[in-house]
Design a protein around this motif. Structure first.
Motif, PDB file in Angstrom:
ATOM      1  N   GLN A  84     -40.651  -1.369 -78.394  1.00  0.00           N
ATOM      2  CA  GLN A  84     -42.104  -1.330 -78.522  1.00  0.00           C
ATOM      3  C   GLN A  84     -42.349  -0.896 -79.964  1.00  0.00           C
ATOM      4  O   GLN A  84     -41.911   0.184 -80.371  1.00  0.00           O
ATOM      5  CB  GLN A  84     -42.718  -0.337 -77.534  1.00  0.00           C
ATOM      6  N   ARG A  86     -45.108  -0.853 -83.527  1.00  0.00           N
ATOM      7  CA  ARG A  86     -46.512  -0.831 -83.943  1.00  0.00           C
ATOM      8  C   ARG A  86     -46.583  -1.225 -85.413  1.00  0.00           C
ATOM      9  O   ARG A  86     -45.771  -0.806 -86.233  1.00  0.00           O
ATOM     10  CB  ARG A  86     -47.122   0.553 -83.746  1.00  0.00           C
ATOM     11  N   GLY A 139     -56.877  -1.125 -71.907  1.00  0.00           N
ATOM     12  CA  GLY A 139     -55.746  -0.895 -72.799  1.00  0.00           C
ATOM     13  C   GLY A 139     -55.917   0.330 -73.665  1.00  0.00           C
ATOM     14  O   GLY A 139     -56.855   1.120 -73.496  1.00  0.00           O
ATOM     15  N   GLU A 140     -54.996   0.466 -74.608  1.00  0.00           N
ATOM     16  CA  GLU A 140     -54.937   1.681 -75.424  1.00  0.00           C
ATOM     17  C   GLU A 140     -56.185   1.926 -76.264  1.00  0.00           C
ATOM     18  O   GLU A 140     -56.513   3.064 -76.559  1.00  0.00           O
ATOM     19  CB  GLU A 140     -53.697   1.639 -76.324  1.00  0.00           C
ATOM     20  N   HIS A 141     -56.898   0.884 -76.658  1.00  0.00           N
ATOM     21  CA  HIS A 141     -58.067   1.066 -77.524  1.00  0.00           C
ATOM     22  C   HIS A 141     -59.297   1.535 -76.758  1.00  0.00           C
ATOM     23  O   HIS A 141     -60.305   1.890 -77.369  1.00  0.00           O
ATOM     24  CB  HIS A 141     -58.366  -0.219 -78.288  1.00  0.00           C
ATOM     25  N   LYS A 143     -59.687   4.214 -75.357  1.00  0.00           N
ATOM     26  CA  LYS A 143     -59.868   5.653 -75.592  1.00  0.00           C
ATOM     27  C   LYS A 143     -60.189   5.959 -77.068  1.00  0.00           C
ATOM     28  O   LYS A 143     -60.204   7.112 -77.478  1.00  0.00           O
ATOM     29  CB  LYS A 143     -58.599   6.402 -75.171  1.00  0.00           C
ATOM     30  N   ARG A 158     -58.800  -4.856 -84.888  1.00  0.00           N
ATOM     31  CA  ARG A 158     -58.794  -4.910 -83.422  1.00  0.00           C
ATOM     32  C   ARG A 158     -59.310  -6.255 -82.918  1.00  0.00           C
ATOM     33  O   ARG A 158     -58.789  -6.803 -81.949  1.00  0.00           O
ATOM     34  CB  ARG A 158     -59.623  -3.767 -82.823  1.00  0.00           C
TER      35      ARG A 158
END
Length: 192
Positions: A84, A86, A139-141, A143, A158
């Motif tokens: 994973q 980034r 998903g992660e975005h 938050k 994004r």
């Protein structure tokens, strides 16, 4: 502008700054790359393949890419290494060498980091669109702090990550240095 050496992992995908990407690693050259990055504590470059395939012969890759930093790794059900990663910094490739094992290593210069600048009024609709996409997809975005939705660079990256764009369109956005110009290009890609 200083030039650094960076191992490359060419893909039929565009990794964007701040975006996550899952990889399966099985070719010896890329297993070597992962070991080398782990020992040295640095990332590797992901570039879009322009000509060729991900497996086998050395592929021709785009001259702009994104540094991938390994966040997690595991072994899949098939016994293959899974990563994973980034996206971190964007880079420009100046020269590529191919090692005996087929791994490409590039001389790169790092692109300027995006400034944190507020959205311009004409791009306010894009922050609303991003909210809607994130509300739908999650998903992660989901938050992310509300302040991110006024950061021109974050909104642009994004949207480039989450909208159904072609790799060639994402590559153009990756190569665009100005966050406001990038948002203008995203706006132009939206259907009427």
């Amino acid at each position: 502008m200083p030039v650094e050496s960076l191992p490359l992992f060419p893909l039929h995908a565009v990794l964007l700054p701040g975006a996550a990407l899952g990889l399966r690693v099985f070719e010896p050259r890329y297993l070597d790359l992962v070991r080398e990055c782990g020992r040295a504590g640095h990332g590797f470059g992901v570039c879009l393949i322009i000509d060729g395939e991900e497996v086998g012969a050395v592929a021709s890759a785009a001259a702009f890419g994104t540094e991938a930093v390994i966040e997690d790794f595991n072994t899949g059900d098939d016994g293959l290494l899974t990563l994973q990663v980034r996206g971190r910094r964007r880079f420009h490739v100046h020269k590529v060498r191919v090692r005996d094992n087929g791994l490409q290593v590039a001389d790169v210069s790092w692109c300027e980091a995006d400034p944190v600048e507020p959205l311009q009024p004409e791009h306010g609709l894009l922050a609303t669109l991003l909210h809607e996409v994130i509300d739908k997809v999650g998903g992660e975005h989901s938050k992310a702090p509300e302040s991110h939705f006024d950061d021109a660079a974050w909104v642009g990256w994004r949207l480039a990550e989450m909208l159904p764009l072609e790799n060639a369109q994402r590559q153009v956005l990756l190569q665009t240095g100005d966050p406001h110009q990038r948002l203008q290009q995203v706006l132009a890609l939206l259907p009427e």
